[in-house]
Structure formats: C-alpha cells, structure tokens
Motif scaffolding. Structure first.
Motif, mmCIF file in Angstrom:
data_model
loop_
_atom_site.group_PDB
_atom_site.id
_atom_site.type_symbol
_atom_site.label_atom_id
_atom_site.label_comp_id
_atom_site.label_asym_id
_atom_site.label_seq_id
_atom_site.Cartn_x
_atom_site.Cartn_y
_atom_site.Cartn_z
ATOM 1 N N UNK A 249 98.642 35.632 61.993
ATOM 2 C CA UNK A 249 99.047 36.378 60.794
ATOM 3 C C UNK A 249 97.826 36.656 59.910
ATOM 4 N N UNK A 250 97.967 37.700 59.118
ATOM 5 C CA UNK A 250 96.953 38.088 58.149
ATOM 6 C C UNK A 250 97.677 38.564 56.886
ATOM 7 N N UNK A 251 97.207 38.124 55.745
ATOM 8 C CA UNK A 251 97.760 38.584 54.466
ATOM 9 C C UNK A 251 96.758 39.539 53.823
ATOM 10 N N UNK A 252 97.186 40.787 53.624
ATOM 11 C CA UNK A 252 96.345 41.758 52.934
ATOM 12 C C UNK A 252 96.645 41.709 51.440
ATOM 13 N N UNK A 253 95.583 41.606 50.648
ATOM 14 C CA UNK A 253 95.743 41.529 49.198
ATOM 15 C C UNK A 253 94.975 42.686 48.556
ATOM 16 N N UNK A 254 95.671 43.810 48.282
ATOM 17 C CA UNK A 254 94.987 44.962 47.675
ATOM 18 C C UNK A 254 94.626 44.677 46.216
ATOM 19 N N UNK A 255 93.413 45.047 45.845
ATOM 20 C CA UNK A 255 92.954 44.910 44.474
ATOM 21 C C UNK A 255 92.607 46.294 43.928
ATOM 22 N N UNK A 256 93.105 46.654 42.745
ATOM 23 C CA UNK A 256 92.726 47.931 42.150
ATOM 24 C C UNK A 256 91.204 48.007 41.996
ATOM 25 N N UNK A 257 90.641 49.190 42.201
ATOM 26 C CA UNK A 257 89.192 49.343 42.138
ATOM 27 C C UNK A 257 88.619 48.909 40.794
ATOM 28 N N UNK A 258 89.355 49.137 39.734
ATOM 29 C CA UNK A 258 88.862 48.730 38.416
ATOM 30 C C UNK A 258 88.721 47.218 38.339
ATOM 31 N N UNK A 259 89.622 46.502 39.017
ATOM 32 C CA UNK A 259 89.545 45.045 39.045
ATOM 33 C C UNK A 259 88.372 44.584 39.909
ATOM 34 N N UNK A 260 88.131 45.283 41.016
ATOM 35 C CA UNK A 260 86.989 44.959 41.881
ATOM 36 C C UNK A 260 85.693 45.135 41.098
ATOM 37 N N UNK A 261 85.624 46.216 40.335
ATOM 38 C CA UNK A 261 84.414 46.478 39.549
ATOM 39 C C UNK A 261 84.219 45.404 38.482
ATOM 40 N N UNK A 262 85.309 44.991 37.835
ATOM 41 C CA UNK A 262 85.233 43.947 36.827
ATOM 42 C C UNK A 262 84.791 42.627 37.443
ATOM 43 N N UNK A 282 77.646 44.616 41.424
ATOM 44 C CA UNK A 282 77.975 45.910 40.806
ATOM 45 C C UNK A 282 77.495 47.082 41.649
ATOM 46 N N UNK A 283 76.381 46.923 42.340
ATOM 47 C CA UNK A 283 75.880 47.999 43.191
ATOM 48 C C UNK A 283 76.745 48.163 44.431
ATOM 49 N N UNK A 284 77.175 47.058 45.019
ATOM 50 C CA UNK A 284 78.002 47.105 46.224
ATOM 51 C C UNK A 284 79.339 47.793 45.946
ATOM 52 N N UNK A 285 79.796 47.698 44.715
ATOM 53 C CA UNK A 285 81.073 48.318 44.348
ATOM 54 C C UNK A 285 81.091 49.806 44.699
ATOM 55 N N UNK A 286 79.980 50.491 44.443
ATOM 56 C CA UNK A 286 79.937 51.933 44.683
ATOM 57 C C UNK A 286 80.090 52.259 46.168
ATOM 58 N N UNK A 287 79.607 51.387 47.032
ATOM 59 C CA UNK A 287 79.791 51.588 48.467
ATOM 60 C C UNK A 287 81.230 51.276 48.878
ATOM 61 N N UNK A 288 81.801 50.238 48.274
ATOM 62 C CA UNK A 288 83.177 49.859 48.604
ATOM 63 C C UNK A 288 84.180 50.910 48.153
ATOM 64 N N UNK A 289 83.860 51.639 47.097
ATOM 65 C CA UNK A 289 84.788 52.629 46.563
ATOM 66 C C UNK A 289 84.888 53.876 47.432
ATOM 67 N N UNK A 290 83.858 54.146 48.241
ATOM 68 C CA UNK A 290 83.867 55.330 49.105
ATOM 69 C C UNK A 290 84.875 55.151 50.234
ATOM 70 N N UNK A 291 85.430 56.267 50.711
ATOM 71 C CA UNK A 291 86.508 56.177 51.711
ATOM 72 C C UNK A 291 86.080 56.575 53.119
ATOM 73 N N UNK A 292 84.876 57.130 53.277
ATOM 74 C CA UNK A 292 84.468 57.596 54.601
ATOM 75 C C UNK A 292 82.986 57.352 54.825
#
Length: 329
Positions: A249-262, A282-292
């Motif tokens: 099993x795996x539990x996925x826990x989605x976090x809103x991007x604003x929370x990830x940035x915070x 904070x720099x890695x956030x910009x890479x995580x926010x991209x979708x492709x």
C-alpha cells in the motif's frame, strides 16, 4: 584518448571513470578528496587532488601536454545558498576554461549541464535542443550561466559539447534515494493537486555515460539531450518503486503548492540555525511546481547512434539492488 574528468568522485563522474577505463582510455580524475575516491586502481588512472575554486588552478600543470578531452561533470545540485550555485557551477566552469586554455590550444570540452538549464516544457510537448532556454530555478540558471561562460571564454580552436540529462537514476545516486525512502515509508507527499500526472523524462546513469562517451569518441560538437524515449508520470515512477520494494500500500498526501512553498521557507530559516540534509528548498519549489520536465533524446540516437538500453523497470531494479547492498534501504 587522454581525458580529464572533473567531479570524478561524484555520481556521474565515478561511473564515467569506470566506463572510460574499461574502454582503455587514459583517465585523469580530478577530486577534492582522494581518500574518498572509490574507483579501483588502474594503470591508466591518474588521480589529481584539486578543485575549481581559485582563479589560478596549479594542478593544471600536472596534466599531460597531449590531453585531448575534458569532461566537466563537477557541480552541485543542492544547496540552501543561491550564490553557492553560481560560485560552483558557473564560477568553477569559468576558472576551469580560463586555466585550460593557457596550456591547450586544441581541446574537446564536454560540459555536463542539465535539463534544468533549459527549463520545463511549455504545454505537453517535450523540449528539443532547438527550443529557447527558460530555466525556472537558481540551479538551472547557474547551469545555463556555465554554458554561456564556456562559449564566451573558450578559444575558437576548441570543440565544445553540452550534454543535458533530465532526472538521472542509477546505482550510488543519493538524490533519488529520497523517493525510494518515501515509498518504503508508505507516505508520498505530493507538491500540488496534480502531482501524480506530472511528466518526467529520465535517463539511467549507464545510458548517460554512454552518451558522454559517444560524444567524446566521435568528437561531436553541439548540444545533446540524453534521455530515455520512455516518458513517465510521477505516479508511474512511484508505482514501479513500490512494485520493486514489494509494498502492498501507498498513501498519497497532496499538499497545496502554497503550503509547499511555505514549508520550504520554514526549512530554509531553520537551516541557518540547525543545518539539515532535507532537499526541499525555496529554489527547489520552482522545479516542483512545473508540470512537464520532459525532453527529446532522439538527436542523440540519430547523430551518435545512442541506444537507450535501460527502461524504467530495469533502471529501478539495478538501483534498488545497489541501495540494498549499501544498506541505504
């Protein structure tokens, strides 16, 4: 060939040394700490202690006069200091080029850059080498700056090549290890509601090394993406690791991007007081926010004869075997 490899102690650099030595080349391996160098002794291997931090690199004088190729893999992918990215990735490249050109009129210089220097894809298509670069992170901009400094400072008599891999997976890699550990723990933190469907190109470290060797041996100039034709979603990557780890099993826990940035900002603040190894910056956030984060490696197949032998399943299998042997998992 006589080949200088910078960053020879690193993930890609160490695999590259092993491949070139196996193929019968003379390797000059630049390392900061020789006692940490894990490549087995070889009559064709010369270990050089040094770095790229100074404007004058005295160790360059120890290189043979008939050096043919420099493969520059040295750099950093993680730091809480944006200026450190530029100092190491861009400044180190500039220092290396300026010192080498004082001794070598003819040289094939191969820079190992990153897809991050090009940036994520816009829309659903994969990036090609002809697309305009638009890096979204300081890391990506520092690698792009390294490319620019190479072109600016290298003599016209040099041959210049730039290889841009996407996500690199393989034995000895400490970065993707974090994803394996998340899967092993059973909880996957998702940066954004659509994280499962985000698309990624990847390359097994052995295929990337093959791309580098082909460019070196064929003395090919230009820019090449080194990427497996298989594009995967983040969910497919997690599912493959889950299968290999035999997790039920795996539990996925989605976090809103604003929370990830915070969260990234909070970790950045606490890092100044209590240094830690967490990779969410904070720099890695910009890479995580991209979708492709996908790129097209077909140019390497057509012009180099590259064959990508390691699909996702085979790559994850070998990586997990290595992690277990090292007791990392």
């Amino acid at each position: 060939m006589k080949i200088l490899i910078t960053g020879a102690n690193g993930f890609v650099g160490s695999h590259l040394c092993e491949k070139l030595l196996k193929d019968g080349h003379d390797v000059f391996a630049l390392v900061r700490s020789p006692h940490k160098f894990t490549v087995a002794e070889n009559s064709r291997l010369t270990v050089i202690k040094g770095d790229l931090d100074q404007e004058i690199l005295s160790w360059v004088e120890s290189l043979p006069a008939d050096l043919e190729t420099c493969i520059h893999t040295a750099g950093i992918v993680h730091t809480y200091s944006p200026s450190e990215f530029y100092r190491v990735n861009a400044g180190g490249t500039e220092n290396l080029v300026k010192n080498l050109k004082q001794r070598f009129i003819n040289l094939h210089f191969i820079l190992i850059s990153s897809l991050a220097a090009s940036g994520p894809s816009l829309g659903t298509s994969s990036r090609s080498e002809l697309d305009m670069d638009f890096p979204v992170s300081v890391y990506g901009r520092s690698k792009k700056k390294a490319e620019e400094l190479l072109a600016m400072n290298a003599p016209t008599s040099w041959q210049l090549s730039v290889i841009k891999p996407p996500m690199v997976i393989g034995p000895r890699d400490p970065a993707v290890l974090d994803i394996f550990k998340m899967v092993q723990g059973g909880v996957i933190l998702l940066p954004g509601q659509n994280s499962k469907t985000k698309l990624y190109s990847f390359v097994c470290v052995f295929d990337l090394v093959e791309t580098i060797v082909l460019v070196a041996v064929q003395k090919k100039k230009g820019i090449f993406f080194s990427a497996n034709p298989q594009v995967v979603s983040f969910e497919q990557l997690i599912s493959e690791i889950k299968k290999q780890l035999k997790k039920n099993w795996i539990l996925y826990l989605p976090l809103p991007l604003i929370l990830v940035r915070l969260l990234a900002m909070v970790l950045n603040f606490f890092y100044r007081l209590f240094p830690h190894n967490l990779r969410l910056t904070p720099d890695k956030y910009h890479e995580l926010a991209a979708t492709n984060w996908t790129c097209d490696g077909s140019k390497s197949e057509k012009e180099l004869g590259q064959v990508y032998n390691y699909d996702l399943e085979r790559t994850i299998t070998m990586t997990l075997i290595d992690y277990k042997s090292r007791k990392w998992i």
